[in-house]
Design an enzyme around this catalytic site. Structure first.
Site, PDB file in Angstrom:
ATOM      1  N   ARG A  84       0.828  -1.213   0.000  1.00 43.11           N
ATOM      2  CA  ARG A  84       0.000   0.000   0.000  1.00 43.11           C
ATOM      3  C   ARG A  84       0.858   1.255   0.000  1.00 43.11           C
ATOM      4  O   ARG A  84       0.473   2.280  -0.570  1.00 43.11           O
ATOM      5  CB  ARG A  84      -0.961  -0.002   1.185  1.00 43.11           C
ATOM      6  CG  ARG A  84      -0.278  -0.101   2.524  1.00 43.11           C
ATOM      7  CD  ARG A  84      -1.293  -0.130   3.648  1.00 43.11           C
ATOM      8  NE  ARG A  84      -0.690  -0.570   4.881  1.00 43.11           N
ATOM      9  CZ  ARG A  84      -1.074  -0.179   6.090  1.00 43.11           C
ATOM     10  NH1 ARG A  84      -2.071   0.668   6.221  1.00 43.11           N
ATOM     11  NH2 ARG A  84      -0.494  -0.635   7.169  1.00 43.11           N
ATOM     12  N   ARG A 104      -1.861  -4.894   3.091  1.00 41.82           N
ATOM     13  CA  ARG A 104      -1.521  -4.153   4.298  1.00 41.82           C
ATOM     14  C   ARG A 104      -0.134  -4.464   4.870  1.00 41.82           C
ATOM     15  O   ARG A 104       0.581  -3.548   5.294  1.00 41.82           O
ATOM     16  CB  ARG A 104      -2.581  -4.450   5.361  1.00 41.82           C
ATOM     17  CG  ARG A 104      -2.284  -3.866   6.723  1.00 41.82           C
ATOM     18  CD  ARG A 104      -3.471  -4.080   7.650  1.00 41.82           C
ATOM     19  NE  ARG A 104      -3.238  -3.450   8.941  1.00 41.82           N
ATOM     20  CZ  ARG A 104      -2.814  -4.101  10.026  1.00 41.82           C
ATOM     21  NH1 ARG A 104      -2.571  -5.387   9.972  1.00 41.82           N
ATOM     22  NH2 ARG A 104      -2.635  -3.454  11.165  1.00 41.82           N
ATOM     23  N   ASP A 130      -8.301  -7.949  11.965  1.00 40.58           N
ATOM     24  CA  ASP A 130      -9.667  -7.433  11.796  1.00 40.58           C
ATOM     25  C   ASP A 130     -10.662  -8.536  11.433  1.00 40.58           C
ATOM     26  O   ASP A 130     -11.862  -8.395  11.616  1.00 40.58           O
ATOM     27  CB  ASP A 130      -9.709  -6.334  10.725  1.00 40.58           C
ATOM     28  CG  ASP A 130      -9.294  -4.979  11.284  1.00 40.58           C
ATOM     29  OD1 ASP A 130      -9.147  -4.865  12.516  1.00 40.58           O
ATOM     30  OD2 ASP A 130      -9.120  -4.046  10.487  1.00 40.58           O
ATOM     31  N   GLU A 139     -18.999   4.603  -0.028  1.00 38.97           N
ATOM     32  CA  GLU A 139     -18.246   4.073  -1.165  1.00 38.97           C
ATOM     33  C   GLU A 139     -19.041   4.091  -2.466  1.00 38.97           C
ATOM     34  O   GLU A 139     -18.481   4.294  -3.546  1.00 38.97           O
ATOM     35  CB  GLU A 139     -17.771   2.646  -0.863  1.00 38.97           C
ATOM     36  CG  GLU A 139     -16.763   2.552   0.279  1.00 38.97           C
ATOM     37  CD  GLU A 139     -17.404   2.548   1.658  1.00 38.97           C
ATOM     38  OE1 GLU A 139     -18.653   2.513   1.762  1.00 38.97           O
ATOM     39  OE2 GLU A 139     -16.653   2.575   2.657  1.00 38.97           O
ATOM     40  N   SER A 190      -4.652   4.790   5.898  1.00 38.43           N
ATOM     41  CA  SER A 190      -4.506   3.360   5.607  1.00 38.43           C
ATOM     42  C   SER A 190      -4.106   3.114   4.156  1.00 38.43           C
ATOM     43  O   SER A 190      -3.404   2.166   3.852  1.00 38.43           O
ATOM     44  CB  SER A 190      -5.822   2.622   5.879  1.00 38.43           C
ATOM     45  OG  SER A 190      -6.137   2.670   7.248  1.00 38.43           O
TER      46      SER A 190
END
Lengths: 281, 317
Positions: free
Chosen positions: B13, B170, B120, B61, B40
């Site tokens: 990312r 990530r 998560d 979104e 993020s």
């Protein structure tokens, strides 16, 4: 000053085009199309600043986005009669290999169309994006959008409505076709919308009503007023009260003709109520 | 056997963020939209340098995709940024109608894809996104393997006219591809020459495939390793040429075996050169909470799994 009689004559011809398109293929959406005939004619003939020809980016001209794509018959008729493509092409509505798909699309390259619509609730977001691009490009022209009232049950609209006010997108004029009908019945019965004015105002929009959305003088006046209210830091919403099926007596005030084509006899009746003005295609 | 040096773990990312930062300076048509995940997605530099071209859309979104589609009308090149789950499944119909069918030049940039999102858990670990996106006519689908490649891909897709889905992740992973690489959409990258088995990998599994090839080499097995960063359009030619030499293939991806790279490779081979194939992928399951390494181990998405699949597929030749 707008020549109201001339615009009304075009509306009558547009009604004929709508009826003849859907009758020929025994499918399509005449009710909402008839209810918005005055709006489309006023917008394309009187309100919008349009360039000759068509290019996708539309710099230096006003843009229009149709969110409730199922009323394609009125959109196609007015585009054709405004010079975007030959009126004879209305003969190909919903036929195989046609540029006039059941719901409007850019996919077949039909001049005048800048986005596909049909799956409801997406048009306002796209219009806002185009409006943001106009601001970035330093283009002072406006972006118009039309949404159905039932369509406002789609949540994406409210994301867009919130975004537009928060970001002061004041070069957008969004019209809601308030005909009070949707496929399963009246909007009150299916999922009551409540006060559209209160909702849009609470979201931070400037709101004005066109009480007689099928009266050409009222529509022109209302849209001109909307135009004058734009550019003042707030997006503008026009609540346009229309009659579904307007101009064909047996189609009026009911959801029954939302997505149903007239038979031969019904077509004849409808056409008799709307005598040819500019010549059929 | 070629050796590849990890120049230091970095997250893909951040490669996206770095590429976007470059584009901000080199291409004034590039605009960026983000749904409340600027940090993020590593979009902070673009936002700081070009506030007028950065659009914070909030947690909305669907509106973001529509806005991006509209911004192309006027010549902008929008890059949308959010997690892969919210970039695809949540907004599938908006992408289908307003972007893909409308032929809009939108770049859908998706971070935190797959299991390596980690703790998560499954609500955020999408393993179906490649399938969703590759089914859309006209959509280009790219899954990059490291920081350098993600940066190069981000820059490259701005020059491609058409919708693109760019998938990255990530965690900090090995950074081993050249810093100055030229990224060619749809062109496979040969990382190892081999003769016994072809390993076709994408995304985070590419480094694992190189590790697997080393282990296989020690066991006397010569593995060819191909980095498929572009899942659609797939470099059929490169894959067919390789399996003609090796006679079998293992595909490796951080995605469900349904709808992923493996299926695309299988289709290519079934219609051109039927070849035994094993799939290193998740087996039609959701993920769960855990560290990325724990999850990749539990769901069989690491070098060890590739070694095992390679040994198995060789026996099926």
């Amino acid at each position: 000053m707008a020549d109201i009689q001339k615009l009304e004559a075009l509306v009558t011809q547009v009604r004929r085009d709508i009826l003849r398109q859907v009758h020929k293929v025994n499918s399509g959406h005449p009710g909402g199309s008839l209810g918005c005939a005055e709006f489309f004619v006023a917008l394309y003939q009187e309100i919008m600043d349009r360039k000759e020809g068509f290019d996708m980016n539309g710099l230096g001209e006003d843009l229009f986005f149709l969110s409730n794509g199922h009323i394609s018959p009125v959109f196609y008729s007015v585009l054709a009669r405004s010079g975007y493509f030959p009126v004879e092409e209305l003969n190909t509505f919903r036929l195989l290999n046609s540029r006039l798909q059941g719901h409007p699309t850019t996919h077949e390259g039909l001049p005048g169309i800048r986005m596909a619509s049909g799956s409801l609730g997406q048009g306002l977001s796209v219009a806002l994006g185009a409006a943001e691009a106009k601001k970035l490009n330093g283009c002072g022209h406006k972006v118009y959008a039309l949404m159905g009232d039932g369509e406002l049950q789609e949540g994406q609209n409210w994301e867009a409505i919130m975004y537009a006010a928060a970001n002061k997108i004041d070069n957008v004029i969004a019209t809601v076709d308030l005909n009070g009908q949707q496929i399963d019945g009246s909007t009150d019965d299916v999922l009551a919308l409540g006060s559209m004015r209160a909702k849009f105002e609470a979201f931070g929009w400037t709101v004005l009503d066109i009480e007689k959305g099928n009266d050409m003088a009222s529509v022109v006046k209302g849209l001109q007023e909307a135009k004058s209210l734009s550019g003042q830091g707030k997006p503008v919403c026009v609540l346009m009260h229309t009659i579904m099926g307007n101009g064909v007596d047996f189609m009026m005030h009911t959801h029954a003709w939302h997505g149903k084509a007239p038979n031969d006899e019904q077509l004849a009746t409808g056409l008799a109520q709307n005598a040819e003005t500019l010549g059929d295609y | 056997m070629k050796t590849y040096e990890n120049t230091g773990n970095k997250d893909t990312r951040s490669g996206f963020g770095a590429g976007l930062e470059v584009l901000g300076k080199t291409n004034e048509d590039v605009v960026a939209l983000c749904a409340d995940l600027t940090g993020s997605l590593k979009m902070d530099a673009f936002k700081a340098n070009h506030p007028e071209r950065f659009f914070q859309v909030g947690i909305a979104e669907a509106n973001m995709i529509g806005l991006a589609a509209g911004m192309t009308i006027g010549g902008k090149i929008p890059f949308t940024g959010t997690f892969a789950n919210f970039s695809t499944g949540r907004v599938y119909d908006q992408i289908r109608q307003s972007v893909a069918y409308s032929g809009k030049n939108v770049k859908i940039c998706a971070s935190h894809a797959g299991l390596t999102l980690g703790e998560d858990g499954a609500t955020h670990q999408i393993l179906e996104d490649v399938g969703l996106m590759k089914m859309l006519p006209g959509m280009t689908v790219i899954n990059t393997c490291d920081y350098n490649q993600t940066k190069a891909a981000t820059i490259a897709i701005a020059a491609h006219n058409g919708p693109v889905y760019l998938r990255f992740g990530r965690p900090k992973v090995a950074n081993f591809t050249p810093e100055d690489q030229s990224f060619q959409i749809g062109k496979a990258v040969h990382l190892q020459e081999g003769s016994d088995v072809t390993i076709v990998a994408t995304g985070h599994l590419v480094w694992e495939a190189l590790e697997a090839a080393k282990e296989l080499h020690e066991a006397g097995i010569s593995a060819e390793v191909i980095n498929i960063h572009t899942i659609k359009p797939l470099d059929d030619e490169a894959i067919i040429a390789s399996v003609k030499k090796t006679g079998c293939v293992v595909t490796a991806e951080e995605h469900n075996f349904l709808g992923g790279l493996g299926e695309s490779v299988a289709r290519t081979l079934a219609t051109s050169h039927p070849t035994p194939q094993e799939f290193v992928a998740t087996q039609d399951t959701f993920g769960e909470s855990g560290t990325p390494a724990q999850l990749m181990e539990k769901y069989g998405l690491n070098a060890a799994a590739i070694v095992k699949a390679s040994k198995k597929v060789i026996t099926r030749k």
